[in-house]
Design an enzyme around this catalytic site. Sequence first.
Site, short mmCIF file in Angstrom:
data_model
loop_
_atom_site.label_atom_id
_atom_site.label_comp_id
_atom_site.label_asym_id
_atom_site.label_seq_id
_atom_site.Cartn_x
_atom_site.Cartn_y
_atom_site.Cartn_z
N CYS A 49 75.78 50.58 98.27
CA CYS A 49 76.19 50.65 96.86
C CYS A 49 77.62 50.14 96.69
CB CYS A 49 76.09 52.09 96.37
SG CYS A 49 76.45 52.24 94.60
N CYS A 53 82.41 56.01 95.13
CA CYS A 53 82.44 57.47 94.99
C CYS A 53 82.82 58.11 96.34
CB CYS A 53 81.09 57.97 94.50
SG CYS A 53 80.49 57.03 93.08
N CYS A 56 80.28 59.94 98.71
CA CYS A 56 78.92 59.42 98.89
C CYS A 56 78.71 58.65 100.20
CB CYS A 56 78.56 58.54 97.71
SG CYS A 56 76.82 58.05 97.74
N CYS A 93 61.99 63.46 91.81
CA CYS A 93 63.22 62.76 91.42
C CYS A 93 63.48 61.60 92.37
CB CYS A 93 64.39 63.74 91.45
SG CYS A 93 65.96 62.94 91.08
N CYS A 125 61.63 62.04 87.41
CA CYS A 125 63.07 61.94 87.12
C CYS A 125 63.60 60.74 87.89
CB CYS A 125 63.77 63.23 87.55
SG CYS A 125 65.54 63.18 87.27
N CYS A 185 69.39 65.33 82.91
CA CYS A 185 69.76 66.20 84.03
C CYS A 185 71.19 65.83 84.35
CB CYS A 185 68.82 65.92 85.21
SG CYS A 185 69.32 66.76 86.72
N ARG A 257 70.19 74.18 88.63
CA ARG A 257 69.54 73.72 89.87
C ARG A 257 70.50 73.81 91.06
NH1 ARG A 257 65.15 70.74 89.84
NH2 ARG A 257 65.46 70.34 87.61
N1 SAM Z 1 73.89 56.04 92.07
C1 SAM Z 1 73.49 57.00 91.11
C2 SAM Z 1 74.65 57.75 90.53
O1 SAM Z 1 75.73 57.74 91.09
O2 SAM Z 1 74.45 58.38 89.48
C3 SAM Z 1 72.45 57.97 91.62
C4 SAM Z 1 72.53 58.55 92.99
S1 SAM Z 1 73.92 59.64 93.32
C5 SAM Z 1 73.74 59.84 95.04
C6 SAM Z 1 73.44 61.17 92.54
C7 SAM Z 1 74.35 62.36 92.65
O3 SAM Z 1 74.27 62.90 93.96
C8 SAM Z 1 75.83 62.16 92.43
O4 SAM Z 1 76.17 62.08 91.08
C9 SAM Z 1 76.39 63.41 93.08
O5 SAM Z 1 76.46 64.45 92.15
C10 SAM Z 1 75.38 63.76 94.15
N2 SAM Z 1 75.92 63.58 95.52
C11 SAM Z 1 75.98 62.42 96.19
N3 SAM Z 1 76.53 62.60 97.41
C12 SAM Z 1 76.82 63.91 97.51
C13 SAM Z 1 77.42 64.73 98.53
N4 SAM Z 1 77.84 64.20 99.68
N5 SAM Z 1 77.56 66.05 98.31
C14 SAM Z 1 77.14 66.57 97.13
N6 SAM Z 1 76.59 65.86 96.13
C15 SAM Z 1 76.43 64.55 96.30
C1 DTB Z 2 71.88 65.67 92.10
O1 DTB Z 2 72.71 66.15 91.31
N1 DTB Z 2 71.81 65.96 93.39
C2 DTB Z 2 70.78 65.20 94.05
C3 DTB Z 2 70.10 64.50 92.85
N2 DTB Z 2 70.94 64.82 91.76
C4 DTB Z 2 69.80 63.07 92.92
C5 DTB Z 2 71.31 64.31 95.10
C6 DTB Z 2 72.12 65.05 96.13
C7 DTB Z 2 72.56 64.07 97.14
C8 DTB Z 2 73.20 64.72 98.30
C9 DTB Z 2 73.74 63.78 99.30
C10 DTB Z 2 72.75 62.91 99.99
O2 DTB Z 2 71.58 63.27 100.20
O3 DTB Z 2 73.16 61.80 100.36
FE1 SF4 Z 3 76.66 54.54 94.47
FE2 SF4 Z 3 76.75 56.89 95.72
FE3 SF4 Z 3 78.38 56.42 93.67
FE4 SF4 Z 3 75.74 56.72 93.20
S1 SF4 Z 3 77.14 58.28 93.99
S2 SF4 Z 3 77.11 55.14 92.35
S3 SF4 Z 3 74.92 55.81 95.11
S4 SF4 Z 3 78.39 55.33 95.65
#
Ligand code: SAM
Ligand code: DTB
Ligand code: SF4
Length: 324
Positions: A49, A53, A56, A93, A125, A185, A257
């Site tokens: 990506c 973030c 992530c 989802c 979702c 959500c 959730r």
């Molecule tokens: N790329 C899209 C976005 O950023 O909306 C969708 C996928 S993103 C991985 C969805 C959500 O996962 C993020 O908004 C964040 O709240 C959660 N998330 C991602 N990595 C995480 C982590 N290491 N610990 C906790 N929550 C995480």
């Molecule tokens: C949300 O708030 N939490 C989920 C879902 N929406 C998509 C994702 C959590 C991701 C946790 C880190 C990972 O699995 O990489």
């Molecule tokens: Fe990309 Fe992860 Fe940010 Fe979603 S949370 S926009 S997957 S870097």
Amino acid sequence: MIPTPADVRALYKTPLLDLVHRAACVHRAHWDASEVQLCALQSIKTGGCGEDCGYCSQSRHHDTAVQSEPLMDTEAVLERARAAKAAGSTRFCMGAAWRGPAGPRAFARILDMVRGVRGLGLEACMTLGQLTAEQARALADAGLSAYNHNLDTSKEYYGQVVTTHTHADRLETIGRVAEAGISLCCGGIIGMGESAEDRIALLHRLATLDPQPESVPINRLVPVPGTPLEGAEPLDVFEWVRCVAVARVLLPRSFVRLSAGRESLSPEAQALAFMAGANAIFVGDTLLTAPNAGADSDAALLASLGLRGRAPDARSPVQRERTL
Ligand code: SAM
Ligand code: DTB
Ligand code: SF4
């Protein structure tokens, strides 16, 4: 009544057990507190990506162990959805590591996935990043039940965690989702080094979204090696429970959730969060890329607390109100 930041601060500062009691009363006034919505997660496009973030595992700005994978075939996704349904999930989802849906061919496949998952009798979702108004409408037309787009933290702290898009960008997509009539959500991550004031501001912003989100994921940071937040100070578990309880009081009709980070919490801590009004979880061995509490341990947890999965045809109070 619309809560002010001062209202949310006062609630947040309530002694924990009083707060949990209050949240439990709100929960029981609006919901059958023995039911928990079970939702399965599937990463349909993993890694690479362009966004940065800081939490992530899937950002190409960070050097993590995640292997990039292209957008999955529709049939492979539906196979996972069937398995999730057989294991008791009622919502499926799908998440993509995108700034937003990339190109018309990929988006057409996304719409196929939505139709396919809905065709299985599951709620569908998606979480695909930023949407245009046209994309939101197309997802609604395909029958998407909910769109996940988190605010993640306060407006003030957001720039410390992400620089490639803004909190205002997130709100814009949220507006487009609501405009298209898709349930939202929307929640956040706690434990990223933010202050209690940031958590209060996030909860206030979530509670004042109009309409309120149908589902509010409370993610507890999963510290991923190779990300800027890998060394974040672990969040006090009672601070996590506090956030769950405040969300329940402020968003009485929403699913609250328990999302990322459950795997590292004791059954007792999770039980307190259910008492504080949580009524939805992600199930399965993996979230998108991180490990999750597996099916066996969740089945044991729910059984020992006398909780059960929510029936597939049950609608949330938000959805019921909309169709009355
Ligand atoms: N790329 C899209 C976005 O950023 O909306 C969708 C996928 S993103 C991985 C969805 C959500 O996962 C993020 O908004 C964040 O709240 C959660 N998330 C991602 N990595 C995480 C982590 N290491 N610990 C906790 N929550 C995480
Ligand atoms: C949300 O708030 N939490 C989920 C879902 N929406 C998509 C994702 C959590 C991701 C946790 C880190 C990972 O699995 O990489
Ligand atoms: Fe990309 Fe992860 Fe940010 Fe979603 S949370 S926009 S997957 S870097």
